[in-house]
Design a protein around this motif. Structure first.
Motif, PDB file in Angstrom:
ATOM      1  N   ALA A   1       0.824  -1.207   0.000  1.00  0.00           N
ATOM      2  CA  ALA A   1       0.000   0.000   0.000  1.00  0.00           C
ATOM      3  C   ALA A   1       0.858   1.258   0.000  1.00  0.00           C
ATOM      4  O   ALA A   1       0.582   2.229  -0.721  1.00  0.00           O
ATOM      5  CB  ALA A   1      -0.941  -0.009   1.211  1.00  0.00           C
ATOM      6  N   THR A   2       1.924   1.263   0.807  1.00  0.00           N
ATOM      7  CA  THR A   2       2.803   2.431   0.889  1.00  0.00           C
ATOM      8  C   THR A   2       3.587   2.605  -0.408  1.00  0.00           C
ATOM      9  O   THR A   2       3.764   3.732  -0.905  1.00  0.00           O
ATOM     10  CB  THR A   2       3.770   2.283   2.072  1.00  0.00           C
ATOM     11  N   ARG A   3       4.049   1.509  -0.954  1.00  0.00           N
ATOM     12  CA  ARG A   3       4.800   1.545  -2.210  1.00  0.00           C
ATOM     13  C   ARG A   3       3.952   2.151  -3.316  1.00  0.00           C
ATOM     14  O   ARG A   3       4.426   2.999  -4.096  1.00  0.00           O
ATOM     15  CB  ARG A   3       5.235   0.123  -2.571  1.00  0.00           C
ATOM     16  N   ALA A   4       2.686   1.748  -3.382  1.00  0.00           N
ATOM     17  CA  ALA A   4       1.803   2.257  -4.426  1.00  0.00           C
ATOM     18  C   ALA A   4       1.430   3.710  -4.179  1.00  0.00           C
ATOM     19  O   ALA A   4       1.349   4.516  -5.114  1.00  0.00           O
ATOM     20  CB  ALA A   4       0.549   1.393  -4.505  1.00  0.00           C
ATOM     21  N   ALA A   5       1.192   4.064  -2.901  1.00  0.00           N
ATOM     22  CA  ALA A   5       0.734   5.416  -2.586  1.00  0.00           C
ATOM     23  C   ALA A   5       1.801   6.470  -2.854  1.00  0.00           C
ATOM     24  O   ALA A   5       1.500   7.592  -3.254  1.00  0.00           O
ATOM     25  CB  ALA A   5       0.285   5.494  -1.129  1.00  0.00           C
ATOM     26  N   TYR A   6       3.086   6.111  -2.657  1.00  0.00           N
ATOM     27  CA  TYR A   6       4.145   7.110  -2.758  1.00  0.00           C
ATOM     28  C   TYR A   6       5.091   6.887  -3.941  1.00  0.00           C
ATOM     29  O   TYR A   6       6.028   7.671  -4.123  1.00  0.00           O
ATOM     30  CB  TYR A   6       4.937   7.152  -1.440  1.00  0.00           C
ATOM     31  N   ASP A   7       4.859   5.845  -4.739  1.00  0.00           N
ATOM     32  CA  ASP A   7       5.666   5.606  -5.926  1.00  0.00           C
ATOM     33  C   ASP A   7       7.150   5.753  -5.617  1.00  0.00           C
ATOM     34  O   ASP A   7       7.878   6.547  -6.215  1.00  0.00           O
ATOM     35  CB  ASP A   7       5.261   6.602  -7.036  1.00  0.00           C
ATOM     36  N   VAL A   8       7.624   4.978  -4.665  1.00  0.00           N
ATOM     37  CA  VAL A   8       9.003   5.118  -4.172  1.00  0.00           C
ATOM     38  C   VAL A   8      10.010   4.788  -5.274  1.00  0.00           C
ATOM     39  O   VAL A   8       9.714   4.053  -6.217  1.00  0.00           O
ATOM     40  CB  VAL A   8       9.225   4.201  -2.946  1.00  0.00           C
ATOM     41  N   ASP A   9      11.213   5.337  -5.115  1.00  0.00           N
ATOM     42  CA  ASP A   9      12.271   5.122  -6.113  1.00  0.00           C
ATOM     43  C   ASP A   9      13.040   3.822  -5.857  1.00  0.00           C
ATOM     44  O   ASP A   9      13.503   3.177  -6.793  1.00  0.00           O
ATOM     45  CB  ASP A   9      13.256   6.295  -6.081  1.00  0.00           C
ATOM     46  N   VAL A  10      13.191   3.476  -4.561  1.00  0.00           N
ATOM     47  CA  VAL A  10      13.991   2.307  -4.179  1.00  0.00           C
ATOM     48  C   VAL A  10      13.226   1.535  -3.117  1.00  0.00           C
ATOM     49  O   VAL A  10      12.638   2.131  -2.198  1.00  0.00           O
ATOM     50  CB  VAL A  10      15.366   2.726  -3.606  1.00  0.00           C
ATOM     51  N   VAL A  11      13.245   0.217  -3.251  1.00  0.00           N
ATOM     52  CA  VAL A  11      12.677  -0.654  -2.216  1.00  0.00           C
ATOM     53  C   VAL A  11      13.814  -1.493  -1.647  1.00  0.00           C
ATOM     54  O   VAL A  11      14.527  -2.161  -2.391  1.00  0.00           O
ATOM     55  CB  VAL A  11      11.564  -1.564  -2.773  1.00  0.00           C
ATOM     56  N   ALA A  12      13.975  -1.445  -0.324  1.00  0.00           N
ATOM     57  CA  ALA A  12      15.077  -2.167   0.317  1.00  0.00           C
ATOM     58  C   ALA A  12      14.519  -3.185   1.296  1.00  0.00           C
ATOM     59  O   ALA A  12      13.607  -2.882   2.089  1.00  0.00           O
ATOM     60  CB  ALA A  12      15.996  -1.188   1.048  1.00  0.00           C
ATOM     61  N   ARG A  13      15.068  -4.378   1.214  1.00  0.00           N
ATOM     62  CA  ARG A  13      14.716  -5.454   2.167  1.00  0.00           C
ATOM     63  C   ARG A  13      16.032  -5.964   2.728  1.00  0.00           C
ATOM     64  O   ARG A  13      16.709  -6.773   2.098  1.00  0.00           O
ATOM     65  CB  ARG A  13      13.973  -6.590   1.466  1.00  0.00           C
ATOM     66  N   GLY A  14      16.400  -5.508   3.923  1.00  0.00           N
ATOM     67  CA  GLY A  14      17.689  -5.885   4.477  1.00  0.00           C
ATOM     68  C   GLY A  14      18.806  -5.403   3.563  1.00  0.00           C
ATOM     69  O   GLY A  14      18.946  -4.218   3.279  1.00  0.00           O
ATOM     70  N   ALA A  15      19.613  -6.353   3.033  1.00  0.00           N
ATOM     71  CA  ALA A  15      20.700  -5.994   2.137  1.00  0.00           C
ATOM     72  C   ALA A  15      20.272  -5.940   0.677  1.00  0.00           C
ATOM     73  O   ALA A  15      21.051  -5.525  -0.188  1.00  0.00           O
ATOM     74  CB  ALA A  15      21.852  -6.988   2.299  1.00  0.00           C
ATOM     75  N   GLU A  16      19.023  -6.353   0.386  1.00  0.00           N
ATOM     76  CA  GLU A  16      18.532  -6.358  -0.987  1.00  0.00           C
ATOM     77  C   GLU A  16      18.063  -4.951  -1.380  1.00  0.00           C
ATOM     78  O   GLU A  16      17.265  -4.343  -0.665  1.00  0.00           O
ATOM     79  CB  GLU A  16      17.381  -7.347  -1.148  1.00  0.00           C
ATOM     80  N   ILE A  17      18.543  -4.473  -2.515  1.00  0.00           N
ATOM     81  CA  ILE A  17      18.177  -3.147  -3.012  1.00  0.00           C
ATOM     82  C   ILE A  17      17.492  -3.310  -4.365  1.00  0.00           C
ATOM     83  O   ILE A  17      18.104  -3.798  -5.330  1.00  0.00           O
ATOM     84  CB  ILE A  17      19.408  -2.224  -3.166  1.00  0.00           C
TER      85      ILE A  17
END
Length: 852
Positions: free
Chosen positions: A83-99
């Motif tokens: 929901a947050t990713r869609a609402a703000y159209d983020v440039d980068v998604v990070a999961r721990g060390a994964e970019i």
């Protein structure tokens, strides 16, 4: 971000500990620099799926060091992430060390001061975020480090999630001072959490009110490492009695308690209560943090000296964001209207007395109640939503009243609504109370009565709606909820839910059916812990605690002796020792002094109420008893010597009186502290004092002696000491007391031997295995022992001369039958009580009472 860029300066000091991994500041600085290079030099909007691990912290600090605004969300909530990713159209998604780079540059106009974005509505997935600047984070970290006794060699044991502003504030302040953080996904009830805390020498623990509620169940004094120097509490108001309790524990153990007040909009902290005031001013939020100040705004209709609390300081947020375009905005406010009603006391301390807005803070998460209510209504439900404040040590909850559209199916409706609220808020199911009501409560004006809805969430036994289908116990929660009539969560225990010796037996049998094998300390284990062991292969037969078997044997001995079937005296005196044993286990737990006294008074009432009702009925209908016996005061104003039937119920009279005396003792702060500090030696000392009447070293009235409460009190306290005997030397002490003091008391060697043998069995053998059918009979007799004792006087006399065996059997059967009827009546009264609470909501006379 100064503290994110200055990591290397702390050299080889430990910065992070997670599991078997320890990361020094030098290593952390290197990891952050490498991760920052991967994020690039162009400022981009980063969505970080935050978990309590090293890699998540490295990515977070890399974003701060590289000036990338970072939206911090819970890695365990993929729905919120999406929901947050869609609402703000983020440039980068990070999961721990994964970019995951969604684009090379940025699609946003990012304000130069913007550093972190956090949710202000718990984990609801709301697009509304708090915009925090680098100055906010740095200033609040410095402020917290200034009033806490933070040292470079400190290590914070952190069970709070790092997507939560309180958890982040612990991280920030410790990194600022070169101290360490011990991260763990384990709960504070998990032995692994405390094993790690002891191994690494944790010096502090941060918790929300629910954390401290859990700590009562495990016993902080037992599990805390000697290295612990202070505790911090925030995330919602904690009951003053619980604050005082932990402050007193700290005084004994040598650590401080810092109670704090804050909001995400103020980065984390706005006020703190100096630890030396925690015991005397537990209801206050204290004084503003260094660099901050409070003021009051007038609220129409509020009491004099009360107003909306306004905070001003360098940690006040830039403003809110509800859309990507808001990320370009700069500072929109310098003063934060908290929405809390407050006043400043004469001693200068600030107190929160209520709320202006419809929000609740549950387990540290701010929940927008109107948003939840609208979401339910949008699905077609007729519902009202409210929140409860902490009451009598119970955690704050979300409470939903829902109106069924058709008869029947209420259980399914409640389950569906609870799932919706859990999915919407991210709260555990145990923090959501759903009640099916015939009609939603309304004020006289026709407006929704949210106060009446909140009243449904005050601690009381669950009241199933009429027509709900009965559910067979299939889980630990089902069993505890069914037997105790309480709402049960995963972190609850039988003892913590108010279980006592009267409900212990039935619960243990049902749990063994569910689990296959029941551990000896099951009454102290959490629901989640017990359920994790479900399915273990059952051994042949059933395990019953020795005290349960002794209760059954004792009551059979009492009835059989009276009915001339056998001669085995001493059963009632042994029952008195067993009562002391069970009081220590169920009413004298690691809870507040007030809760202990309340549990003891409730235990006395569970004996006194049915006793007075039955004896009074027998007196009115049969003329069987004089009024002192009915009122349980025969030992004081009745005939001095044994006279039937006046003395029939001496045991119940002595038991009620002695339990009330124990309640009075633990209500005295000094005695309560002494009992907690010396849990075994305190009842031993009481036993020695109570032996004075037994050896006639104090004046006693003439007449019957061995049936008077002051004379037999040592048996109850000796049973209490047996329950506290944890080591072999302890068991030897209570064994010696039993062997030395019981003989000679009755003037009957066989009677003395029966009581001594019973006490020794209770001391040295805690469990007995019996064949399944026999175990069920024994458990039933033990559970019904109070009612068998109460009723057998009206049964056996008619048959004792010609048919003693039948007289004994019928006495037992009648007692069990009356017990079952009493259980049914008790459940019915609970249901009626819950319905009355619906139709007659409580209105506090003082508006200040609305907050807690």
């Amino acid at each position: 971000m100064p503290f994110a860029r200055a990591l290397a300066g702390w050299g080889s000091r430990r910065a992070l500990v997670h599991g078997a991994r320890t990361v020094s500041y030098a290593d952390l600085a290197r990891l952050v620099e490498e991760r920052a290079r991967r994020l690039g030099t162009e400022r981009r909007l980063v969505l970080l799926e935050m978990a309590s691990d090293v890699e998540s912290v490295v990515t977070y600090l890399a974003a701060l060091a590289g000036a990338h605004p970072v939206v911090v969300v819970d890695a365990a909530r993929p729905d919120v992430v999406a929901a947050t990713r869609a609402a703000y159209d983020v440039d980068v998604v990070a999961r721990g060390a994964e970019i995951e780079e969604r684009r090379a540059g940025t699609a946003h106009d990012l304000h130069p001061e913007l550093a972190v974005l956090l949710s202000t509505s718990g984990s609801t997935g709301s697009p509304r975020l708090v915009r925090l600047s680098a100055e906010n984070l740095q200033a609040n970290a410095e402020s917290i480090a200034a009033y806490l006794p933070l040292r470079e060699d400190d290590l914070a044991a952190l069970s709070l999630p790092l997507h939560y502003c309180y958890g982040l504030s612990v991280l920030h302040s410790h990194l600022l001072r070169g101290a360490g953080v011990l991260m763990s996904e384990a709960s504070v009830v998990d032995p692994c959490f405390w094993a790690a805390a002891r191994e690494h020498g944790a010096t502090s623990l941060a918790g929300v009110p629910h954390t401290f509620e859990l700590l009562e169940r495990v016993g902080l004094e037992t599990v805390a490492p000697d290295s612990l120097r202070y505790l911090t509490q925030a995330g919602g108001a904690m009951a003053p009695e619980r604050v005082r309790t932990y402050a007193e524990i700290g005084q004994r153990r040598g650590f401080d308690l810092f109670v704090m007040y804050g909001q995400t909009e103020a980065t984390a902290r706005m006020a703190y209560l100096p630890p030396d005031l925690a015991a005397t001013r537990p209801g206050a939020v204290g004084v503003p943090v260094p660099g901050g100040r409070f003021d009051l705004l007038e609220v129409p209709g509020a009491p004099a000296g009360t107003g909306e609390l306004v905070y001003e300081g360098p940690n006040v947020m830039l403003g809110y964001a509800e859309h990507p375009r808001d990320l370009a905005d700069g500072r929109e406010l310098t003063r934060l209207r908290t929405g809390d009603l407050a006043r400043r006391a004469d001693d200068g301390l600030w107190e929160i007395v209520g709320r202006l807005s419809r929000t609740a803070k549950v387990l540290g998460l701010r929940i927008d109640l109107d948003r939840v209510e609208r979401a339910l209504v949008d699905t077609g439900a007729r519902a009202l939503v409210a929140g409860t404040a902490p009451v009598d040590g119970a955690a704050e909850r979300v409470v939903v009243a829902v109106e069924p559209r058709a008869r029947g199916g209420a259980a399914r409706l409640r389950a569906r609504v609870r799932r919706q609220v859990v999915d919407l808020t991210g709260l555990p199911a145990a923090a959501v109370d759903v009640h099916a009501v015939e009609a939603l409560p309304r004020l006289a004006t026709g407006k929704p009565d949210h106060r009446a809805v909140a009243a449904l969430g005050t601690p009381r036994p669950a009241a199933p709606l009429q027509g709900d289908p009965p559910a067979a116990p299939r889980t630990v929660r089902d069993v505890l909820g069914g037997v105790l009539g309480r709402r049960v969560g995963d972190d609850d225990t039988f003892a913590g839910l108010g279980g006592d010796s009267l409900t212990y037996v039935e619960t243990s049998l049902q749990l063994e059916e569910v689990l296959g094998h029941l551990p000896a300390d099951w009454h102290l284990r959490t629901v989640a812990d017990l359920q994790a062991g479900a399915g273990a292969r059952a051994r042949r037969g059933r395990s019953l605690e020795t005290n349960v078997v002794l209760r059954a044997v004792a009551i059979v001995a009492v009835v059989g002796t009276h009915a001339n079937l056998l001669t085995l005296l001493g059963g009632a005196h042994l029952l008195l020792a067993l009562a002391g044993f069970n009081l220590a286990r169920f009413a004298l737990g690691d809870v507040s002094r007030r809760d202990r006294a309340r549990a003891l008074v409730a235990a006395a009432a569970r004996v006194a109420v049915p006793a007075v009702a039955w004896i009074g009925g027998a007196a009115l209908l049969l003329g069987a008893y004089p009024w002192p016996t009915v009122l349980l005061v025969n030992g004081f104003v009745g005939p001095p010597g044994w006279t039937e039937p006046a003395w029939h119920h001496w045991f119940l009279e002595a038991l009620v009186l002695l339990v009330l005396v124990v309640a009075a003792l633990v209500s005295v702060p000094a005695l309560d502290r002494a009992e907690r500090r010396w849990p075994f030696w305190f009842p031993v000392a009481l036993t020695l004092v109570a032996l004075l009447p037994r050896y006639e070293l104090v004046w006693l009235p003439e007449g019957d002696v061995i049936h008077r409460a002051p004379v037999v009190a040592w048996l109850l306290t000796l049973g209490w000491a047996v329950a506290r005997a944890r080591t072999t030397p302890h068991r030897l002490v209570v064994s010696a007391l039993a062997v030395a003091t019981v003989p000679g008391f009755f003037g009957d060697d066989a009677r003395s031997a029966a009581v001594v043998v019973g006490l020794l069995l209770l001391t040295w053998s805690r469990q007995v295995r019996l064949p399944g059918p026999l175990a069920r009979v024994v458990a039933t007799l033990a559970g019904a022992s109070l009612y068998i004792y109460l009723t057998h006087w009206q049964v056996y006399p008619h048959l004792e001369v010609d048919h003693p065996a039948l007289a004994t059997l019928l006495s037992l059967v009648v007692g069990v039958a009356v017990w079952r009827v009493a259980q049914h009546l008790e459940r019915h009264l609970r249901r009626v009580g819950a319905n009355v609470a619906l139709t007659r909501p409580r209105y506090p006379a003082d508006p200040a009472q609305m907050s807690r």
